[in-house]
Design an enzyme around this catalytic site. Structure first.
Site: not given
Ligand code: BG6
Length: 479
Positions: A375, A182
């Site tokens: 993701e 990101e």
């Molecule tokens: C993304 C990241 O921003 O979202 C991850 O690459 C992160 O590291 C994921 O865990 C989900 O966000 P969160 O805050 O729910 O863990």
């Protein structure tokens, strides 16, 4: 509509990041990463990110990353479960301070490298491809303190020394590489994104964009290096994506949404096209930003674009130029307006499966490079039944609809390499430091305060996702 078909070699899998699952934060010579000084949200995680010097001078009761789910010692068991689901690819990151404890060391830490030798060999044993993020929020803490992280150009050299070691060592087992997780994070949370403290600087935008320039050059040089080491390696950029919609058809709202989309696409514009977009001139002028470049930087960017564009997608966003319209909700990386057409997770992240199809189409139209969804997922509270089973139908529902839309985007003509939903095993939340915000197909017995046995168990979604993979995605078109 016809049932979309996923490509035969589509890479189904799951994703984690070292700092959110490994724990073992000082084991075998690992140094501190900037994440290791962050408490959970209850104790001021966000504030610590904003003022890292004060945070380091504070002793918190609990640091979620220090033990996390102890993947460091459980990886064999975990990889076996991933294999049982049929993963074709596993996305993880290498912890930079495990390899170079202070970031600027001249020699790597052999014990740290050995851990990844073993982890990657375990994945290879089951025939899994690896997708490795080189830097996922865990810049060595020492670099934040000695040179304000990526704000300092010399961090490029430290990063490339690290890249050189891992690319050479793992070239035959890791085919897919992401240079930064990101990369647009640096603009929104600079400590997290690049170990950059802007709490006491006159023009934060200047410092952030200079640091961003350093990451962009570093990313291009890492891509070059990867190709020199092994021309088979595939290198991608990684964006926290999610299209920003305009709140109304009023052209001022539409213009604002265009500008906000550009704020994020800026990064991929450079990494995929190889040069600063023309609109950046005005952006820099308005914020009095002057990027210091070395003579060869523009050539480096131009000659070393990425092979594929990867991204995280949790939700779309919404914006309005009207200051009266201010109903904000939480979202990945930054808050957004509340979209009345969408439901939201317990953490306020809005759920928009069609937004994934839109985002994929926009990204592909813009860059014409293969996409990789690295993701996606639902952070939710899972409550085990008395017999220990977990019926996470809400997660199945979320993934089901997103996979459907991903298939439709592929049918639209978008080229997509694979799909690795986030937190395939429960892990520490990056944003809040909680365990309670779970994404996994595999439950880990551990709570927000670090209590629990760390026992792993399969949720209902485990078998469901296994079926999705076994049918190459067709299981989501059964109704
Ligand atoms: C993304 C990241 O921003 O979202 C991850 O690459 C992160 O590291 C994921 O865990 C989900 O966000 P969160 O805050 O729910 O863990």
């Amino acid at each position: 509509m016809n049932t979309p078909k996923f490509p035969e070699n589509f890479l189904w899998g799951g994703a984690v990041a070292a700092n959110q699952c490994e724990g073992a934060y000082l084991t075998d010579g690992k140094g501190l990463s900037l994440v290791d000084m962050l408490p959970d949200a209850k104790h001021g995680r966000f504030e610590a990110m904003m003022a890292p010097k004060q945070a380091q001078a504070t002793t918190y009761d609990f640091y979620p990353s220090h033990e996390s789910i102890d993947f460091y010692h459980h990886y064999k068991e975990d990889v076996k479960l991933f294999a049982e689901m049929g993963f074709k690819v596993f996305r993880t990151s290498i912890s930079w301070p495990r390899i170079f404890p202070n970031g600027d060391d001249m020699e790597p830490n052999e014990a740290g490298l050995k851990f990844y030798d073993d982890l990657f060999a375990e994945c290879a044993k089951y025939g899994m491809e690896l997708l490795v993020t080189i830097n996922h929020f865990d810049t060595p803490l020492a670099l934040l303190n000695t040179c304000n992280g990526w704000a300092d150009r010399q961090v490029i050299d430290h990063y490339l020394r690290y890249c050189d070691v891992i690319l050479r060592r793992y070239q035959h087992v890791v085919k897919y590489w992401l240079t930064f997780n990101e990369i647009n994070m640096l603009l929104h949370l600079p400590v997290f994104g690049g170990g950059v403290d802007v709490s006491n600087v006159e023009n934060p935008m200047q410092v952030k964009y200079q640091a961003i320039h350093h990451q962009l050059v570093a990313s291009a040089l890492a891509t070059k290096l990867a190709k020199e080491i092994n021309s088979e390696l595939q290198v991608g950029c990684m964006l926290a994506a999610g299209e920003t919609y305009a709140n109304t058809a009023n052209p001022v709202d539409v213009w604002q949404s265009l500008e906000q989309n550009r704020e994020n696409y800026f990064f991929v514009d450079v990494q995929a096209r190889g040069y600063y977009p023309s609109y950046s001139k005005r952006l820099f002028k308005e914020h009095q930003i002057v990027i210091e470049m070395e003579a060869n930087d523009e050539v480096i960017l131009r000659e070393n674009t990425v092979d594929f564009v990867s991204f995280s997608y949790y939700s779309s966003r919404l914006t309005s130029a009207d200051p009266e319209v201010s109903k904000q909700t939480e979202g990945n990386v930054f808050a957004t307006l509340k979209n009345p057409y969408l439901e939201a997770s317990e953490w306020g992240w809005q759920i928009d499966p069609l937004g994934l199809r839109i985002t994929m189409n926009v990204l592909y139209d813009r860059y014409q490079k293969p996409l990789f969804i690295v993701e996606n997922g639902l952070g939710a509270v899972d409550t085990p039944n008395e017999d220990g089973t977990i019926e996470d139908d809400y997660r199945i529902d979320y993934l089901y609809h997103h996979i459907q839309e991903m298939g439709r985007a592929i049918e639209d003509g978008v080229e997509c390499i694979g799909y690795t939903p986030w937190g395939c095993i429960d892990l520490v939340s990056a944003g809040t430091g909680e365990m309670k915000k779970r994404y996994g197909f595999i439950y880990v017995d551990r709570d927000n305060d670090g209590n629990g046995t760390n026992k792993r168990s399969k949720k209902k979604s485990f078998d469901w996702y296994k079926q999705v993979i076994a049918t190459n995605g067709q299981a989501v078109y059964g109704d």
